[in-house]
Scaffold this motif. Structure first.
Motif, PDB file in Angstrom:
ATOM      1  N   ALA A 160      13.098  16.106   6.669  1.00 21.58           N
ATOM      2  CA  ALA A 160      12.236  16.707   5.651  1.00 21.58           C
ATOM      3  C   ALA A 160      11.346  15.655   4.995  1.00 21.58           C
ATOM      4  O   ALA A 160      10.148  15.884   4.799  1.00 21.58           O
ATOM      5  CB  ALA A 160      13.089  17.413   4.603  1.00 21.58           C
ATOM      6  N   LYS A 161      11.926  14.524   4.671  1.00 12.15           N
ATOM      7  CA  LYS A 161      11.154  13.461   4.023  1.00 12.15           C
ATOM      8  C   LYS A 161      10.033  12.963   4.932  1.00 12.15           C
ATOM      9  O   LYS A 161       8.883  12.862   4.514  1.00 12.15           O
ATOM     10  CB  LYS A 161      12.074  12.313   3.631  1.00 12.15           C
ATOM     11  CG  LYS A 161      11.389  11.234   2.841  1.00 12.15           C
ATOM     12  CD  LYS A 161      12.370  10.180   2.368  1.00 12.15           C
ATOM     13  CE  LYS A 161      11.648   9.115   1.567  1.00 12.15           C
ATOM     14  NZ  LYS A 161      12.567   8.103   1.059  1.00 12.15           N
ATOM     15  N   LYS A 162      10.369  12.656   6.161  1.00 12.48           N
ATOM     16  CA  LYS A 162       9.361  12.140   7.093  1.00 12.48           C
ATOM     17  C   LYS A 162       8.327  13.212   7.441  1.00 12.48           C
ATOM     18  O   LYS A 162       7.142  12.921   7.590  1.00 12.48           O
ATOM     19  CB  LYS A 162      10.021  11.622   8.371  1.00 12.48           C
ATOM     20  CG  LYS A 162       9.042  10.970   9.313  1.00 12.48           C
ATOM     21  CD  LYS A 162       9.715  10.299  10.490  1.00 12.48           C
ATOM     22  CE  LYS A 162       8.664   9.674  11.400  1.00 12.48           C
ATOM     23  NZ  LYS A 162       9.252   8.986  12.525  1.00 12.48           N
ATOM     24  N   GLY A 163       8.762  14.452   7.564  1.00 14.81           N
ATOM     25  CA  GLY A 163       7.858  15.547   7.906  1.00 14.81           C
ATOM     26  C   GLY A 163       7.110  16.115   6.719  1.00 14.81           C
ATOM     27  O   GLY A 163       6.267  16.997   6.865  1.00 14.81           O
ATOM     28  N   LYS A 164       7.437  15.616   5.520  1.00 12.52           N
ATOM     29  CA  LYS A 164       6.790  16.049   4.276  1.00 12.52           C
ATOM     30  C   LYS A 164       6.921  17.556   4.062  1.00 12.52           C
ATOM     31  O   LYS A 164       5.968  18.261   3.767  1.00 12.52           O
ATOM     32  CB  LYS A 164       5.335  15.601   4.240  1.00 12.52           C
ATOM     33  CG  LYS A 164       5.206  14.093   4.260  1.00 12.52           C
ATOM     34  CD  LYS A 164       3.776  13.642   4.177  1.00 12.52           C
ATOM     35  CE  LYS A 164       3.781  12.112   4.227  1.00 12.52           C
ATOM     36  NZ  LYS A 164       2.450  11.572   4.294  1.00 12.52           N
ATOM     37  N   VAL A 165       8.171  18.013   4.255  1.00 13.18           N
ATOM     38  CA  VAL A 165       8.526  19.405   3.991  1.00 13.18           C
ATOM     39  C   VAL A 165       9.801  19.408   3.145  1.00 13.18           C
ATOM     40  O   VAL A 165      10.472  18.387   3.019  1.00 13.18           O
ATOM     41  CB  VAL A 165       8.748  20.202   5.300  1.00 13.18           C
ATOM     42  CG1 VAL A 165       7.455  20.333   6.081  1.00 13.18           C
ATOM     43  CG2 VAL A 165       9.819  19.579   6.161  1.00 13.18           C
ATOM     44  N   LYS A 166      10.129  20.533   2.574  1.00 11.83           N
ATOM     45  CA  LYS A 166      11.330  20.630   1.746  1.00 11.83           C
ATOM     46  C   LYS A 166      12.573  20.774   2.623  1.00 11.83           C
ATOM     47  O   LYS A 166      12.570  21.519   3.603  1.00 11.83           O
ATOM     48  CB  LYS A 166      11.237  21.830   0.817  1.00 11.83           C
ATOM     49  CG  LYS A 166      10.158  21.684  -0.224  1.00 11.83           C
ATOM     50  CD  LYS A 166      10.124  22.901  -1.106  1.00 11.83           C
ATOM     51  CE  LYS A 166       9.036  22.734  -2.158  1.00 11.83           C
ATOM     52  NZ  LYS A 166       8.959  23.894  -3.050  1.00 11.83           N
TER      53      LYS A 166
END
Length: 70
Positions: free
Chosen positions: A24-30
């Motif tokens: 989630a962090k790397k993909g910039k999603v929750k």
């Protein structure tokens, strides 16, 4: 290959040995959204799949079940 985004994502996370939170962090999603995808309670929008694919340098076709190759 499965046609389910959630199953393909689960396989990918397992193969690269990454947690939901890291993804989630790397993909910039929750992370909560990623969990819904994995549980097949929701599916990401097209733009989100593109964003994830670019972040991980993985073909969107892989996540969509069109291709077995990253």
């Amino acid at each position: 290959m499965e046609n389910s985004f959630g199953k393909n994502l689960y396989r990918y996370l397992s193969e690269i040995n990454i947690t939901v939170n890291e993804f989630a962090k790397k993909g910039k999603v929750k992370a909560s959204q990623v969990k819904k995808w994995l549980e097949e309670k929701a599916e990401p929008r097209c733009g989100t799949i593109i964003k994830i694919s670019r972040a991980f340098n993985v073909s969107a076709d892989y996540f969509l079940g069109i291709s077995d190759n990253y």
